[in-house]
Design a protein around this motif. Structure first.
Motif, PDB file in Angstrom:
ATOM      1  N   ALA A 114       0.816  -1.218   0.000  1.00 19.96           N
ATOM      2  CA  ALA A 114       0.000   0.000   0.000  1.00 19.96           C
ATOM      3  C   ALA A 114       0.852   1.272   0.000  1.00 19.96           C
ATOM      4  O   ALA A 114       0.513   2.259  -0.637  1.00 19.96           O
ATOM      5  CB  ALA A 114      -0.917  -0.003   1.226  1.00 19.96           C
ATOM      6  N   ARG A 115       1.986   1.240   0.706  1.00 17.75           N
ATOM      7  CA  ARG A 115       2.812   2.423   0.850  1.00 17.75           C
ATOM      8  C   ARG A 115       3.399   2.865  -0.497  1.00 17.75           C
ATOM      9  O   ARG A 115       3.722   4.031  -0.681  1.00 17.75           O
ATOM     10  CB  ARG A 115       3.946   2.115   1.838  1.00 17.75           C
ATOM     11  CG  ARG A 115       4.363   3.233   2.733  1.00 17.75           C
ATOM     12  CD  ARG A 115       4.968   2.733   4.046  1.00 17.75           C
ATOM     13  NE  ARG A 115       6.178   1.931   3.921  1.00 17.75           N
ATOM     14  CZ  ARG A 115       7.392   2.425   3.682  1.00 17.75           C
ATOM     15  NH1 ARG A 115       7.562   3.709   3.505  1.00 17.75           N
ATOM     16  NH2 ARG A 115       8.425   1.636   3.628  1.00 17.75           N
ATOM     17  N   VAL A 116       3.594   1.928  -1.416  1.00 15.16           N
ATOM     18  CA  VAL A 116       4.249   2.228  -2.689  1.00 15.16           C
ATOM     19  C   VAL A 116       3.483   1.633  -3.878  1.00 15.16           C
ATOM     20  O   VAL A 116       4.069   1.324  -4.910  1.00 15.16           O
ATOM     21  CB  VAL A 116       5.709   1.698  -2.689  1.00 15.16           C
ATOM     22  CG1 VAL A 116       6.575   2.533  -1.781  1.00 15.16           C
ATOM     23  CG2 VAL A 116       5.756   0.231  -2.275  1.00 15.16           C
ATOM     24  N   SER A 131      -8.399  10.336  -3.328  1.00 11.12           N
ATOM     25  CA  SER A 131      -8.154   8.992  -3.852  1.00 11.12           C
ATOM     26  C   SER A 131      -8.271   7.964  -2.735  1.00 11.12           C
ATOM     27  O   SER A 131      -8.757   6.857  -2.944  1.00 11.12           O
ATOM     28  CB  SER A 131      -6.754   8.946  -4.461  1.00 11.12           C
ATOM     29  OG  SER A 131      -6.222   7.657  -4.389  1.00 11.12           O
ATOM     30  N   LYS A 132      -7.830   8.354  -1.542  1.00 14.72           N
ATOM     31  CA  LYS A 132      -7.724   7.359  -0.488  1.00 14.72           C
ATOM     32  C   LYS A 132      -7.652   8.041   0.872  1.00 14.72           C
ATOM     33  O   LYS A 132      -7.065   9.112   0.999  1.00 14.72           O
ATOM     34  CB  LYS A 132      -6.435   6.566  -0.717  1.00 14.72           C
ATOM     35  CG  LYS A 132      -6.280   5.334   0.123  1.00 14.72           C
ATOM     36  CD  LYS A 132      -4.966   4.652  -0.259  1.00 14.72           C
ATOM     37  CE  LYS A 132      -4.694   3.463   0.632  1.00 14.72           C
ATOM     38  NZ  LYS A 132      -3.402   2.868   0.318  1.00 14.72           N
ATOM     39  N   PRO A 190      -3.229   9.524  -8.330  1.00 16.73           N
ATOM     40  CA  PRO A 190      -3.115   9.129  -6.927  1.00 16.73           C
ATOM     41  C   PRO A 190      -1.698   8.664  -6.577  1.00 16.73           C
ATOM     42  O   PRO A 190      -0.943   8.235  -7.452  1.00 16.73           O
ATOM     43  CB  PRO A 190      -4.100   7.961  -6.812  1.00 16.73           C
ATOM     44  CG  PRO A 190      -5.085   8.178  -7.906  1.00 16.73           C
ATOM     45  CD  PRO A 190      -4.306   8.801  -9.031  1.00 16.73           C
ATOM     46  N   GLY A 191      -1.356   8.778  -5.287  1.00 17.86           N
ATOM     47  CA  GLY A 191      -0.070   8.225  -4.860  1.00 17.86           C
ATOM     48  C   GLY A 191       0.847   9.224  -4.178  1.00 17.86           C
ATOM     49  O   GLY A 191       2.051   9.213  -4.421  1.00 17.86           O
ATOM     50  N   TYR A 251      -5.095  11.854   3.925  1.00 19.15           N
ATOM     51  CA  TYR A 251      -5.909  11.918   2.697  1.00 19.15           C
ATOM     52  C   TYR A 251      -4.978  12.111   1.514  1.00 19.15           C
ATOM     53  O   TYR A 251      -4.133  13.012   1.514  1.00 19.15           O
ATOM     54  CB  TYR A 251      -6.900  13.080   2.775  1.00 19.15           C
ATOM     55  CG  TYR A 251      -7.888  12.949   3.904  1.00 19.15           C
ATOM     56  CD1 TYR A 251      -9.107  12.281   3.718  1.00 19.15           C
ATOM     57  CD2 TYR A 251      -7.599  13.454   5.166  1.00 19.15           C
ATOM     58  CE1 TYR A 251     -10.004  12.136   4.770  1.00 19.15           C
ATOM     59  CE2 TYR A 251      -8.490  13.324   6.218  1.00 19.15           C
ATOM     60  CZ  TYR A 251      -9.694  12.663   6.011  1.00 19.15           C
ATOM     61  OH  TYR A 251     -10.577  12.524   7.053  1.00 19.15           O
ATOM     62  N   ASP A 252      -5.144  11.266   0.516  1.00 19.87           N
ATOM     63  CA  ASP A 252      -4.380  11.351  -0.732  1.00 19.87           C
ATOM     64  C   ASP A 252      -5.286  12.036  -1.757  1.00 19.87           C
ATOM     65  O   ASP A 252      -6.340  11.487  -2.102  1.00 19.87           O
ATOM     66  CB  ASP A 252      -4.005   9.933  -1.177  1.00 19.87           C
ATOM     67  CG  ASP A 252      -3.161   9.912  -2.430  1.00 19.87           C
ATOM     68  OD1 ASP A 252      -2.153  10.639  -2.473  1.00 19.87           O
ATOM     69  OD2 ASP A 252      -3.500   9.155  -3.365  1.00 19.87           O
ATOM     70  N   VAL A 253      -4.894  13.217  -2.208  1.00 17.83           N
ATOM     71  CA  VAL A 253      -5.820  14.065  -2.970  1.00 17.83           C
ATOM     72  C   VAL A 253      -5.223  14.449  -4.322  1.00 17.83           C
ATOM     73  O   VAL A 253      -4.125  15.013  -4.377  1.00 17.83           O
ATOM     74  CB  VAL A 253      -6.145  15.348  -2.171  1.00 17.83           C
ATOM     75  CG1 VAL A 253      -7.186  16.179  -2.906  1.00 17.83           C
ATOM     76  CG2 VAL A 253      -6.620  15.003  -0.763  1.00 17.83           C
ATOM     77  N   VAL A 254      -5.955  14.171  -5.393  1.00 25.18           N
ATOM     78  CA  VAL A 254      -5.457  14.564  -6.718  1.00 25.18           C
ATOM     79  C   VAL A 254      -5.844  16.017  -7.009  1.00 25.18           C
ATOM     80  O   VAL A 254      -6.864  16.515  -6.519  1.00 25.18           O
ATOM     81  CB  VAL A 254      -5.967  13.639  -7.844  1.00 25.18           C
ATOM     82  CG1 VAL A 254      -5.422  12.228  -7.677  1.00 25.18           C
ATOM     83  CG2 VAL A 254      -7.491  13.628  -7.932  1.00 25.18           C
TER      84      VAL A 254
END
Lengths: 757, 158
Positions: free
Chosen positions: A90-92, A178-179, A337-338, A362-365
């Protein structure tokens, strides 16, 4: 696990020999990514979006194709489609549906600078002219740059069908989130209720670029049978091979990748941008193709690391014990994402023994270039917020900031918010080393302040390969698959020389291409001196075993009665003293008569790396008239395990600290209202220069890692984690004002000074 | 458009080349003469990686046209060592670990040599300001400054 070598005096490890590739680098003969040429070579150039967000209605390349000298043009349609799937830890995690669209846009362009076509032509000038002849019909769409704006329900969506992951119950509406990730330890809410004092603050950081001086560049040649060969500047030529093969749809074994000398990377060259484009242009044209990015392309379409919006809450007792900590971290991922927000959640409070912790990320595009790893990716961002808030907490209870951290420092057995327990010593020792520095108690002048911060990074291990071959004159070639960015040729040669018992000068380390050595993970995560180093040591030990067998043959005795001591084979056991010792060189010279070439390979998936820990203080002087912050002194203590080559350990610390100073004071991406980057060059994206800085003062703390034969801990990354908070904390002491928004540029500092209250 | 014919001196060698009028000296050095020791970091004169010496003065070769080399005397990184004998600055850069990735090193050494040609006894502050146009992202500059100061000291015979 073998014990750390401490019982005998080390001869090579810990010394400061000249680096093996020093002469090519100071004479200009070292070949970097852009320094390779082939006969018949074409020049590739990439057409990039002028819009931050637009639908691509049509791309017409017909006029460009007619320009004399143009040999091939490709668009997204030339790349095979990839499955939409997040693969890996998940981290990468990687999603090739996204990766292929970052390399060449398809349905939409998602940031200014997003590639959407590429040309190969006989000269750079013809290629540039051809780009102007490509006609693109865009439907310009509303865009979003800021992370808080991008999270709003009415924000323009980059992906109309992206449902946020990580929500309970599951999310149902599309969003730029994204997540969501979260980590919990203990009962945070109950602990806050018991705290004597609770401090809370919100912070923002700007995206910053890795700022390597060498732009991305590669040269690719292809053959009619489908084979291809690539020379490129990257942190891992095996990663270049695997990513490129997947993106262009060729067999991994058909692509041979060479590691060009690399002109800086800091995480930014762990991915591919130009290599797959060059492969397809070369296949289509039948010529070798070279692509070099301009600096403007580097700024607009590669890197950076995330900007973020964050809130931290810390509960403390009056005796200095931290009882609860909470962090909310919103990281920009860029166009796909990422972001490293998970790292931010995991690292922010990792240096401390806090029983109750909750972190949410929060992962935000948004319509910016896709973020890429940058030195301890994610950790410096969350540490700016966490370490600034720790300073507020220490002020609130009137405790010295080093003492406050020492009181709460994590020790072996301390649980982390991400579930594992700390296994290594070194954190407290590092803080104590900082505390003992005479500068820490030196008096300060008017408008001056001192700030302290600490930093944590996981460090990496993983897969490496090495081949060690003895030559007849006693010299040795050590081939690894790890590109050398910061001195790893020197450190691996030192460990090989130490293990074999031969002079450092007798070892020639090289970086072998992907067809010449086993798979090796990218140079990143501060893993090479640890993991590749250990692999080299293993291969050296196999060579030693073979050397003993050869000596036994020469002496006509049993191999079990031969030992290796101090670079020589000696008869031992019942044969002790029967023959004079045979040196490495003497045995190597008799290889033909004793069984042929002496060479050993080793591969491993290394484990047992120790995390990086650093504690730093800086003194600043703030000009009350202009808001300019001058760094007067910067002291950085870091646990390096054992310094194989102390100069390059110090160099890593100095370099990381100075990147952190740039992050703290100057560096940011400035966008106009249309989402265009206004400062895509080194004049306006202001990285620290020599005259901005004092001499950085590194302190090497050596608490050996018991899992490595020479005690190595990774040193390259932790050093960039604390500087932003250290500078902010120093500004607070100098001015009485808390800066929470990076960079702390003169206008912001001045506004804070002038603000009432 | 017809190419320009240029006669110049590079590293003490009489050199002729043909170039387009728009080509920079950096492009000529790298792409026409295959002297790739001079590096491109930005192409806009902001990073110093392409530093060369032109008639005794420090220049970003990306800010000068190839055609402007006519009649000039140019020194690049390839002309700093004397055959296999390294210049003292080159030795000191290696000795002090003043390079990590090394991409800024050619420009740094050409710039530092131009300083020492003009000032045998610079202060640390003078060295820091002289090299302020040469970006290094790896080292934080400590070891570069030390290497230059040490080379200056040894050149003075101090």
């Amino acid at each position: 696990m073998s014990a750390v070598v401490t019982e005998k005096k080390l001869k090579v490890v810990g010394t400061r020999p000249d680096r093996p590739e020093g002469v090519p680098k100071v004479t200009g003969t070292a070949q970097y990514g852009a320094d390779w040429n082939l006969p018949g070579m074409l020049w590739g150039k990439i057409l990039r979006s002028p819009h931050a967000h637009a639908r691509i209605r049509k791309i017409d390349t017909s006029k460009a194709l007619k320009l004399p000298g143009v040999k091939a043009i490709i668009t997204g349609a030339d790349f095979p489609e990839q499955k939409f799937d997040y693969v890996g830890a998940a981290r990468v995690a990687l999603n090739f549906w996204h990766i292929t669209r970052n390399i060449m846009a398809r349905e939409k362009v998602l940031f200014e600078g997003h590639p959407l076509a590429a040309v190969a032509a006989t000269t750079p000038a013809v290629a540039a002219e051809a780009l102007k002849l490509i006609e693109v019909d865009y439907e310009v769409l509303p865009h979003v740059i800021d992370v808080d704006e991008a999270m709003k329900p009415d924000a323009p969506l980059l992906f109309e069908d992206m449902i946020p992951r990580g929500y309970q119950p599951e999310a149902t509406q599309p969003s730029n989130i994204s997540k969501r990730v979260d980590f919990k330890l203990g009962d945070v809410d109950a602990a806050f209720a018991t705290a004597d004092e609770v401090v809370e603050a919100s912070f923002r950081t700007a995206p910053v670029h890795q700022g390597y001086i060498e732009p991305h560049a590669c040269l690719v040649r292809t053959d009619a049978d489908g084979q291809a060969e690539c020379w490129s500047s990257s942190q891992g030529h095996f990663a270049v091979r695997n990513l490129t093969a997947k993106i262009v749809g060729m067999k991994v074994g058909d692509l041979r990748c060479h590691a060009a000398e690399i002109g800086g990377a800091f995480g930014g060259k762990t991915v591919v941008y130009v290599e797959p484009v060059a492969v397809l242009l070369s296949k289509k044209s039948g010529h070798p193709v070279k692509i070099m990015m301009t600096r403007e392309e580097v700024f607009k379409a590669t890197g950076p690391t995330s900007g973020a919006s964050m809130t931290i809450k810390i509960g403390v007792m009056r005796d200095g014990k931290i009882v609860a900590a909470e962090g909310i971290f919103k990281y920009q991922a860029g166009a796909f994402p990422g972001s490293p927000v998970m790292n931010g959640c995991m690292c922010s409070f990792a240096p401390y023994d806090i029983a109750n912790v909750r972190t949410t990320g929060y992962d935000v595009v948004c319509n910016r270039p896709k973020t890429v790893a940058y030195r301890a990716p994610g950790s410096p961002i969350s540490a700016f917020a966490a370490e600034s808030t720790l300073d507020l907490a220490a002020r609130k209870i009137g405790m010295d900031p080093v003492q406050f951290r020492l009181k709460n420092i994590a020790k072996p057995g301390t649980p982390t918010v991400f579930g594992t327990k700390l296994n290594f010593n070194g954190f407290a020792e590092t803080l104590q080393a900082l505390q003992k520095h005479p500068g820490y108690t030196a008096p300060l002048g008017k408008n001056q302040g001192r700030g302290v911060a600490a930093g944590y990074w996981f460090n990496g291990a993983g897969e490496s390969s090495a081949v060690v071959s003895a030559n007849e004159d006693g010299t040795v070639v050590v081939a690894t698959g790890s590109p050398d960015i910061g001195g790893s040729r020197a450190s691996t040669a030192q460990m090989a020389a130490e293990t074999l018992g031969i002079p450092y000068e007798a070892v020639r380390p090289i970086i072998a291409d992907t067809n010449s050595v086993g798979f090796t993970q990218t140079t990143g995560g501060s893993r090479v001196t640890f993991a590749t180093g250990m692999t080299v040591i293993n291969a050296c030990n196999k060579v030693i075993a073979e050397m003993c067998v050869r000596a036994a043959k020469i002496w006509k005795i049993e191999p079990e009665n031969v030992v290796w001591e101090d670079g020589s084979a000696r008869p031992a056991g019942k044969r002790a003293g029967e023959f004079p010792p045979l040196s490495f060189r003497e045995i190597a010279s008799k290889r033909t008569a004793t069984g042929g070439p002496i060479s050993a390979s080793a591969t491993m998936n290394a484990e047992g790396q120790a995390p990086g820990f650093t504690a730093q203080f800086c003194d600043v002087e703030v000009d009350p008239e202009t808001g300019h912050v001058k760094i007067l002194r910067f002291v950085a203590a870091q646990d390096v395990g054992r310094a194989i080559h102390p100069s390059y350990c110090e160099g890593q610390i100095n370099g990381g600290v100075v990147q952190g100073i740039g992050w703290a004071l100057n560096e940011e991406y400035i966008y106009d209202k249309q989402g265009h980057l206004e400062n895509p060059g080194f004049l306006d994206y202001r990285m620290p220069v020599a005259s901005d800085l004092p001499k950085i003062e590194p302190i090497l703390v050596e608490v050996p890692n018991p899992n490595h034969p020479y005690g190595v801990k990774g040193v390259a990354e932790a050093n960039i984690v604390p500087p932003m908070a250290a500078v902010a904390n120093a500004i607070h002491m100098a001015t009485g004002k808390r800066l929470t928004d990076l960079p702390m540029s003169p206008p912001k500092v001045l506004a804070a000074i002038d603000a009432t209250g | 458009m017809a190419k320009q014919h240029v006669t110049t001196s590079i590293n003490g060698n009489a050199t002729e080349f043909l170039c387009d009028t728009h080509q920079t000296l950096l492009e000529v050095l790298r792409d026409e003469l295959y002297m790739t020791g001079t590096k491109e970091g930005c192409g806009t004169g902001d990073c110093g990686a392409c530093t060369v010496n032109v008639n005794g003065r420090m220049m970003c070769s990306c800010l000068m046209l190839g055609a402007e080399a006519q009649g000039k005397s140019i020194t690049t990184i390839e002309g700093i060592a004397n055959g296999e004998k390294l210049h003292l600055l080159q030795k000191k850069f290696i000795e002090h670990a003043a390079l990590q990735c090394g991409i800024c090193t050619p420009g740094m050494i050409v710039a530092a040599k131009t300083l020492l040609d003009n000032n045998k006894n610079p202060t640390e502050e003078q060295v820091r300001y002289w090299l302020a146009g040469n970006l290094c992202r790896c080292t934080g500059y400590n070891q570069i400054i030390e290497a230059v100061m040490d080379a200056a000291k040894e050149l003075r015979g101090a």
